[in-house]
Design an enzyme around this catalytic site. Structure first.
Site, PDB file in Angstrom:
ATOM      1  N   ARG A  76      12.425 -46.247  -7.897  1.00  0.00           N
ATOM      2  CA  ARG A  76      11.670 -45.763  -9.084  1.00  0.00           C
ATOM      3  C   ARG A  76      12.628 -44.838  -9.816  1.00  0.00           C
ATOM      4  O   ARG A  76      12.886 -43.894  -9.101  1.00  0.00           O
ATOM      5  CB  ARG A  76      10.343 -45.648  -8.657  1.00  0.00           C
ATOM      6  CG  ARG A  76       9.653 -46.934  -8.255  1.00  0.00           C
ATOM      7  CD  ARG A  76       8.393 -46.681  -8.048  1.00  0.00           C
ATOM      8  NE  ARG A  76       7.407 -46.852  -9.481  1.00  0.00           N
ATOM      9  CZ  ARG A  76       6.267 -46.426  -9.446  1.00  0.00           C
ATOM     10  NH1 ARG A  76       5.546 -46.048  -8.525  1.00  0.00           N
ATOM     11  NH2 ARG A  76       5.596 -46.591 -10.635  1.00  0.00           N
ATOM     12  N   LYS A 118       1.198 -40.771 -15.005  1.00  0.00           N
ATOM     13  CA  LYS A 118       0.965 -42.022 -15.445  1.00  0.00           C
ATOM     14  C   LYS A 118       0.715 -42.304 -16.789  1.00  0.00           C
ATOM     15  O   LYS A 118       0.010 -41.325 -17.372  1.00  0.00           O
ATOM     16  CB  LYS A 118      -0.288 -42.355 -14.531  1.00  0.00           C
ATOM     17  CG  LYS A 118      -1.084 -43.606 -14.672  1.00  0.00           C
ATOM     18  CD  LYS A 118       0.136 -44.739 -14.454  1.00  0.00           C
ATOM     19  CE  LYS A 118       0.876 -44.895 -13.299  1.00  0.00           C
ATOM     20  NZ  LYS A 118       2.317 -45.539 -13.260  1.00  0.00           N
ATOM     21  N   ASP A 157       4.610 -36.683 -12.085  1.00  0.00           N
ATOM     22  CA  ASP A 157       5.680 -37.386 -11.443  1.00  0.00           C
ATOM     23  C   ASP A 157       7.072 -36.560 -11.358  1.00  0.00           C
ATOM     24  O   ASP A 157       7.938 -36.601 -10.648  1.00  0.00           O
ATOM     25  CB  ASP A 157       6.048 -38.743 -11.930  1.00  0.00           C
ATOM     26  CG  ASP A 157       4.821 -39.700 -11.471  1.00  0.00           C
ATOM     27  OD1 ASP A 157       3.622 -39.460 -11.806  1.00  0.00           O
ATOM     28  OD2 ASP A 157       5.165 -40.451 -10.545  1.00  0.00           O
ATOM     29  N   ALA A 187       4.295 -39.729  -6.408  1.00  0.00           N
ATOM     30  CA  ALA A 187       5.608 -39.123  -6.290  1.00  0.00           C
ATOM     31  C   ALA A 187       5.667 -38.451  -4.937  1.00  0.00           C
ATOM     32  O   ALA A 187       6.683 -38.829  -4.211  1.00  0.00           O
ATOM     33  CB  ALA A 187       5.474 -37.971  -7.629  1.00  0.00           C
TER      34      ALA A 187
HETATM   35  O1  MRU Z   1       3.162 -45.511 -10.774  1.00  0.00           O
HETATM   36  P1  MRU Z   1       2.573 -44.560  -9.688  1.00  0.00           P
HETATM   37  O2  MRU Z   1       1.101 -44.863  -8.931  1.00  0.00           O
HETATM   38  O3  MRU Z   1       3.307 -44.127  -8.726  1.00  0.00           O
HETATM   39  O4  MRU Z   1       2.191 -43.201 -10.534  1.00  0.00           O
HETATM   40  C1  MRU Z   1       1.470 -42.199  -9.697  1.00  0.00           C
HETATM   41  C2  MRU Z   1       1.149 -40.963 -10.696  1.00  0.00           C
HETATM   42  O5  MRU Z   1       1.555 -41.053 -12.038  1.00  0.00           O
HETATM   43  C3  MRU Z   1       0.598 -39.875 -10.135  1.00  0.00           C
HETATM   44  O6  MRU Z   1      -0.262 -39.134 -11.186  1.00  0.00           O
HETATM   45  C4  MRU Z   1       1.717 -38.864  -9.664  1.00  0.00           C
HETATM   46  O7  MRU Z   1       2.539 -39.582  -8.828  1.00  0.00           O
HETATM   47  C5  MRU Z   1       1.228 -37.787  -8.879  1.00  0.00           C
HETATM   48  S1  MRU Z   1       0.571 -38.296  -7.408  1.00  0.00           S
HETATM   49  C6  MRU Z   1       0.146 -36.970  -6.379  1.00  0.00           C
END
Ligand code: MRU
Length: 317
Positions: A79, A229, A218, A48
């Site tokens: 996204r 995630k 996120d 994120a």
């Molecule tokens: O699909 P992604 O790899 O963008 O998902 C990322 C995550 O779910 C992370 O846990 C979240 O963005 C926090 S990152 C500091």
């Protein structure tokens, strides 16, 4: 040298292609906002806060030739779940309207994220006991942010404060952010870790082998529900059942002030292909259907505390 996911070079963005890790370190040179949008969509860059930073630089590249409103829309439509993307783009539009230097604004967004991560690391490290076995999911490190990391940043800070910390790294199907990216980062810094398949966590908790779970976010709603995630919700239920503290680490730029409940967070659905195959490897029959939800929602009730750069908020002491 600290791991970095991207470098702003004044007239282009250098981006570490995360699809190629851990095998190869390939740097992409992005010169317009369409390339940046594509890199976000295809997950050459992900996480994120990193998405927010990179989109801000994409915005600068775009407005050199295009109408700012169009550039904003293209980058927004990459996204849907991570709030940092929208937060950063709103900030860029506002800066532009107020006659501020957009490049300075993007660089502040990057620097502020890095500072927030260091601060969360300082605040969060005290929650990790010396000798702890912690579990993390996805990648929340330097690759997912402007540097250092959120949940992984807390683990880093605990490690560099002299504590002995061992990390169980959930592999994180299907993009494998855990085994490909988190393990790569931890290895680079000599932080002891073990990669596990996603389904191993519950049994390890049952055996008393996990002292804390740390994850990123996120999007976080007003009541403290967390989108992260896919698999995070399952971990939170397991942690609750076994009395293991469950910490969410995220900067305030991840908090959506417009949404009360997690039910209202848009959940990204990605292609079936990303579940049925990996690189050139077939993992399921072509004809089978697959469901690929990229995120899930963890209700506030399952979270012990949320660590932000402004402090630690205990939801369930
Ligand atoms: O699909 P992604 O790899 O963008 O998902 C990322 C995550 O779910 C992370 O846990 C979240 O963005 C926090 S990152 C500091």
């Amino acid at each position: 040298m600290e791991v970095k996911a991207f470098y702003w070079k004044g007239d282009h963005l250098l981006l570490l292609d995360q699809r190629e890790l851990p095998e190869r370190e390939v740097w992409l040179k992005l010169t317009d906002h369409l390339q940046v949008a594509d890199a976000i969509k295809s997950m050459a860059v992900r996480g994120a806060p990193a998405i927010g930073c990179v989109a801000s630089y994409g915005f600068i590249l775009g407005i050199k030739k295009e109408d700012p409103q169009k550039v904003y829309q293209v980058l927004r439509n990459t996204r849907p779940t991570a709030y940092n993307l929208f937060w950063a783009l709103e900030r860029m539009m506002k800066a532009l309207k107020e006659g501020k230097d957009p490049e300075k604004e993007a660089m502040s967004i990057e620097q502020e994220d890095y500072n927030a991560n260091r601060r969360m690391g300082e605040l969060g490290k005290d929650l990790i006991p010396d000798g702890a076995n912690v579990l993390t999911h996805c990648n929340t490190g330097a690759l997912a942010t402007a540097g250092w990391g959120t949940a992984l940043g807390v683990i880093r800070s605990a490690h560099y404060s002299g504590k002995k910390v061992h990390v169980f790294v959930n592999e994180t199907r299907p993009y494998l952010q855990g085994s490909r990216l988190t393990a790569w980062e931890l290895l680079k810094e000599g932080i002891p870790h073990t990669v596990i398949t996603d389904m191993t966590a519950g049994f390890l908790m049952k055996k008393g082998l996990i002292d804390a779970v740390l994850v990123g976010a996120d999007r976080i709603t007003k009541r403290g529900d967390v989108a992260n995630k896919i698999g995070t919700y399952t971990l939170s239920v397991l942690a609750k059942a076994h009395g293991v503290p469950f910490y969410v680490v995220a900067p305030t730029s991840t908090f959506d002030p417009n949404i009360e409940s997690g039910e209202d967070i848009p959940i990204e659905e990605r292609s079936e292909e990303e579940v049925k195959s990996f690189k050139n490897c077939t993992l399921a029959p072509k004809e089978s259907r697959a469901l690929h939800l990229a995120f899930d929602i963890t209700p506030a009730e399952n979270i012990t505390a949320i660590i932000t750069e402004e402090g630690i908020k205990y939801i369930k002491p």
